[in-house]
Design a protein around this motif. Structure first.
Motif, PDB file in Angstrom:
ATOM      1  N   VAL A 216      -5.448  10.162   3.304  1.00 38.60           N
ATOM      2  CA  VAL A 216      -5.692   9.319   1.644  1.00 38.60           C
ATOM      3  C   VAL A 216      -6.677   8.581   1.728  1.00 38.60           C
ATOM      4  N   ALA A 217      -7.681   8.127   2.727  1.00 37.70           N
ATOM      5  CA  ALA A 217      -9.206   7.749   2.313  1.00 37.70           C
ATOM      6  C   ALA A 217      -9.676   8.754   2.437  1.00 37.70           C
ATOM      7  N   LYS A 218     -10.228   9.667   2.842  1.00 44.00           N
ATOM      8  CA  LYS A 218     -10.909  11.059   2.193  1.00 44.00           C
ATOM      9  C   LYS A 218     -10.239  11.775   0.801  1.00 44.00           C
ATOM     10  N   ILE A 219      -9.251  11.537   0.770  1.00 43.15           N
ATOM     11  CA  ILE A 219      -9.293  12.104  -0.494  1.00 43.15           C
ATOM     12  C   ILE A 219      -9.080  11.278  -2.058  1.00 43.15           C
ATOM     13  N   LEU A 220      -9.774  10.612  -1.427  1.00 44.40           N
ATOM     14  CA  LEU A 220      -9.878   9.045  -2.856  1.00 44.40           C
ATOM     15  C   LEU A 220     -10.965   9.136  -2.814  1.00 44.40           C
ATOM     16  N   GLY A 221     -11.676   9.349  -1.695  1.00 42.99           N
ATOM     17  CA  GLY A 221     -13.461   8.968  -1.052  1.00 42.99           C
ATOM     18  C   GLY A 221     -13.647   7.780  -1.241  1.00 42.99           C
ATOM     19  N   SER A 222     -12.791   7.538  -0.587  1.00 38.41           N
ATOM     20  CA  SER A 222     -12.455   5.570  -0.324  1.00 38.41           C
ATOM     21  C   SER A 222     -13.111   5.159   1.479  1.00 38.41           C
ATOM     22  N   LYS A 223     -13.034   4.099   1.330  1.00 37.49           N
ATOM     23  CA  LYS A 223     -12.721   3.709   2.816  1.00 37.49           C
ATOM     24  C   LYS A 223     -11.332   3.207   3.875  1.00 37.49           C
ATOM     25  N   GLN A 224     -10.891   3.693   4.987  1.00 38.67           N
ATOM     26  CA  GLN A 224      -9.709   3.293   5.381  1.00 38.67           C
ATOM     27  C   GLN A 224      -9.605   1.850   4.920  1.00 38.67           C
ATOM     28  N   VAL A 225     -10.050   0.812   5.550  1.00 39.57           N
ATOM     29  CA  VAL A 225      -9.616  -0.139   5.468  1.00 39.57           C
ATOM     30  C   VAL A 225      -9.372  -0.373   4.388  1.00 39.57           C
ATOM     31  N   THR A 226      -9.894  -0.077   2.745  1.00 37.87           N
ATOM     32  CA  THR A 226      -9.724  -0.135   1.666  1.00 37.87           C
ATOM     33  C   THR A 226      -8.210   0.544   1.782  1.00 37.87           C
ATOM     34  N   VAL A 227      -7.728   1.366   1.487  1.00 33.19           N
ATOM     35  CA  VAL A 227      -7.521   2.501   1.805  1.00 33.19           C
ATOM     36  C   VAL A 227      -5.801   1.122   2.384  1.00 33.19           C
ATOM     37  N   ARG A 228      -5.499   0.541   3.738  1.00 34.43           N
ATOM     38  CA  ARG A 228      -4.537   1.039   4.078  1.00 34.43           C
ATOM     39  C   ARG A 228      -4.271  -1.342   3.075  1.00 34.43           C
ATOM     40  N   THR A 229      -5.456  -1.502   2.926  1.00 34.72           N
ATOM     41  CA  THR A 229      -4.928  -2.625   1.994  1.00 34.72           C
ATOM     42  C   THR A 229      -4.007  -2.544   0.997  1.00 34.72           C
ATOM     43  N   GLN A 230      -4.677  -1.446   0.192  1.00 36.89           N
ATOM     44  CA  GLN A 230      -4.179  -1.512  -1.180  1.00 36.89           C
ATOM     45  C   GLN A 230      -2.493  -0.481  -0.675  1.00 36.89           C
ATOM     46  N   ILE A 231      -1.804  -0.208   0.315  1.00 30.62           N
ATOM     47  CA  ILE A 231      -0.986  -0.080   0.759  1.00 30.62           C
ATOM     48  C   ILE A 231      -0.265  -0.832   1.546  1.00 30.62           C
ATOM     49  N   CYS A 232      -0.626  -1.453   1.808  1.00 30.68           N
ATOM     50  CA  CYS A 232       0.091  -2.946   2.703  1.00 30.68           C
ATOM     51  C   CYS A 232       0.387  -3.681   1.548  1.00 30.68           C
ATOM     52  N   LYS A 233      -0.078  -3.879  -0.212  1.00 30.18           N
ATOM     53  CA  LYS A 233      -0.027  -4.475  -1.129  1.00 30.18           C
ATOM     54  C   LYS A 233       1.130  -3.469  -1.753  1.00 30.18           C
ATOM     55  N   ALA A 234       0.858  -2.398  -1.950  1.00 30.88           N
ATOM     56  CA  ALA A 234       2.122  -1.599  -2.514  1.00 30.88           C
ATOM     57  C   ALA A 234       3.624  -2.010  -1.808  1.00 30.88           C
ATOM     58  N   ARG A 235       3.031  -1.780  -0.621  1.00 30.31           N
ATOM     59  CA  ARG A 235       4.506  -2.092   0.465  1.00 30.31           C
ATOM     60  C   ARG A 235       5.480  -3.867  -0.439  1.00 30.31           C
ATOM     61  N   ALA A 236       4.506  -4.393  -0.380  1.00 35.54           N
ATOM     62  CA  ALA A 236       5.296  -5.845   0.539  1.00 35.54           C
ATOM     63  C   ALA A 236       5.353  -6.120  -1.821  1.00 35.54           C
ATOM     64  N   LYS A 237       4.929  -5.423  -2.762  1.00 33.96           N
ATOM     65  CA  LYS A 237       5.429  -5.458  -4.210  1.00 33.96           C
ATOM     66  C   LYS A 237       6.299  -4.578  -4.096  1.00 33.96           C
ATOM     67  N   LEU A 238       6.578  -4.173  -3.634  1.00 33.21           N
ATOM     68  CA  LEU A 238       7.383  -2.379  -4.418  1.00 33.21           C
ATOM     69  C   LEU A 238       8.854  -3.324  -3.140  1.00 33.21           C
ATOM     70  N   ARG A 239       8.708  -3.965  -1.648  1.00 33.11           N
ATOM     71  CA  ARG A 239      10.009  -4.328  -2.255  1.00 33.11           C
ATOM     72  C   ARG A 239      10.841  -5.823  -2.857  1.00 33.11           C
ATOM     73  N   LYS A 240       9.285  -6.692  -2.716  1.00 29.31           N
ATOM     74  CA  LYS A 240      10.027  -7.646  -3.608  1.00 29.31           C
ATOM     75  C   LYS A 240      10.541  -7.622  -4.587  1.00 29.31           C
ATOM     76  N   TYR A 241      10.236  -6.121  -5.549  1.00 28.37           N
ATOM     77  CA  TYR A 241      11.023  -5.662  -6.702  1.00 28.37           C
ATOM     78  C   TYR A 241      12.511  -4.975  -6.364  1.00 28.37           C
ATOM     79  N   ARG A 242      12.335  -4.207  -5.560  1.00 34.23           N
ATOM     80  CA  ARG A 242      13.177  -4.292  -5.245  1.00 34.23           C
ATOM     81  C   ARG A 242      14.512  -5.142  -4.956  1.00 34.23           C
ATOM     82  N   ASP A 243      13.702  -6.164  -4.126  1.00 35.04           N
ATOM     83  CA  ASP A 243      14.975  -7.383  -3.601  1.00 35.04           C
ATOM     84  C   ASP A 243      14.801  -8.197  -4.873  1.00 35.04           C
ATOM     85  N   GLU A 244      14.238  -8.158  -5.937  1.00 30.42           N
ATOM     86  CA  GLU A 244      14.249  -9.018  -7.190  1.00 30.42           C
ATOM     87  C   GLU A 244      15.360  -8.309  -8.396  1.00 30.42           C
ATOM     88  N   SER A 245      15.851  -6.588  -8.128  1.00 29.88           N
ATOM     89  CA  SER A 245      16.730  -5.753  -8.669  1.00 29.88           C
ATOM     90  C   SER A 245      18.154  -5.813  -8.137  1.00 29.88           C
TER      91      SER A 245
END
Lengths: 168, 193
Positions: B159-188
């Motif tokens: 993913v990092a290679k495709i997006l031209g980003s650093k792996q650590v940046t992608v990991r952070t984005q994925i971590c935040k995204a999963r947490a937000k998704l779980r929160k949204y799903r819990d609220e729903s």
């Protein structure tokens, strides 16, 4: 590890994205923390639902129509590319002809002026043994280049070189 | 309707010989390019629909992505896998489309269900609707990283290679995204399955 720290890492832990050290630390915490276990279950459930989106229904007819539209666009792209190539060739040829015309018209007159009393270019040894006549310096060659701009006149001045050849 | 159940490409092996269809397509052969499209349309459509959120935009994205692929196919090395390049093109096309249509700024498809109404068990279709709506609440970068990592099944490195980003940046984005998704799903769902 505190619960806050563990729960911040759970989104990565749930998918095995942490290194061994962090994973073992969270394993140990989860073994004795019900709240974090429930948080992990929530993330795992959310991840399962997300991965279920891998199965996508696609209308095969819509895909075929999409491919046909792409090929149509590509055909027009190729036609356009060919048209541009032709246009480029014409413009390039026109520009070349115009440049040649400008050069030709700008050089309206070219005079080469040399002194009237220039010496022969070849010195010969006379048959009677008398030395050849002294070579007369022909002087410089003056080239006057008149452009179509009356204020611009270009002069080239060159020192003539006289070859010397002895015969017999 | 056909079900696209094939698992996404998890890793790309460099082919030992150059792809003949890519070579022919480079020479301008439309039939060869048609075969390339057919082989990769699922990948492009699946990525597009999860980034854009609707079928019509996803089809438009497919069209634009393949046209863009053809226009730049002379840069493609026939001996290398086409998938990473196609993912990059798809993501860029989807970003462009979304900017034009302001899709990323659109409100979620489905508002969260009040907690008291979520006590009944949701079946898979309802879950999918919630997750799709949750995807729309993410930032563009988070959504792209999550779709490529968790739906397309690519590694963080890929993913990092495709997006031209650093792996650590992608990991952070994925971590935040999963947490937000779980929160949204819990609220729903009110946190109840």
């Amino acid at each position: 590890m505190t619960c806050d720290r563990v729960q911040a890492e759970l989104p990565l832990y749930a998918e095995g994205d942490l290194d061994d050290t962090a994973t073992h630390a969270i394993d140990a915490h989860l073994a004795q923390c019900g709240d974090c276990q429930r948080a992990l279950e929530g993330i795992s459930e959310s991840q399962r639902a997300l991965k279920a989106l891998r199965s996508v229904y696609v209308d095969a007819d819509a895909m075929q129509a999409m491919r046909a539209r792409v090929l149509e666009r590509l055909a027009s792209v190729q036609v356009e590319a060919a048209r541009r190539a032709r246009l480029f060739r014409r413009v390039a040829a026109g520009a070349l002809a115009a440049a040649a015309l400008v050069v030709t018209s700008s050089v309206t007159t070219l005079w080469i002026t040399t002194p009237r009393n220039s010496a022969p270019l070849v010195n010969e040894t006379r048959n009677d043994g008398t030395p050849p006549a002294a070579t007369v310096d022909p002087g410089p060659i003056l080239i006057k280049w008149v452009t179509n701009n009356p204020k611009v006149e270009v002069y080239l001045i060159s020192k003539a070189q006289v070859g010397e050849t002895r015969i017999g | 309707m056909e079900l696209q159940n094939a698992l996404p490409c998890m890793a790309w092996n460099t082919p030992e010989v150059a792809d003949p269809d890519v070579l022919k397509a480079k020479a301008g052969d439309p039939e060869a390019f048609g075969r390339i499209m057919k082989a990769h349309q699922r990948q492009v459509y699946r990525t597009s629909i999860h980034l854009l959120g609707n079928h019509d935009d996803a089809l438009d994205a497919c069209q634009d992505a393949f046209v863009r692929l053809f226009r730049h196919i002379d840069r493609l090395d026939a001996g290398r896998p086409i998938e990473p390049w196609l993912y990059r093109i798809t993501v860029n096309v989807c970003r462009d489309l979304a900017k034009r249509r302001r899709a990323y700024a659109a409100p979620p498809i489905m508002p969260p269900v009040p907690a008291e109404d979520g006590r009944a068990r949701l079946h898979a279709r309802e879950q999918a609707r919630i997750v799709k709506a949750g995807l729309r609440t993410l930032t563009e970068h988070e959504r792209v990283a999550l779709v490529l990592r968790d739906i397309e099944g690519l590694s963080t490195q890929e993913v990092a290679k495709i997006l031209g980003s650093k792996q650590v940046t992608v990991r952070t984005q994925i971590c935040k995204a999963r947490a937000k998704l779980r929160k949204y799903r819990d609220e729903s769902t009110g946190g109840i399955e």
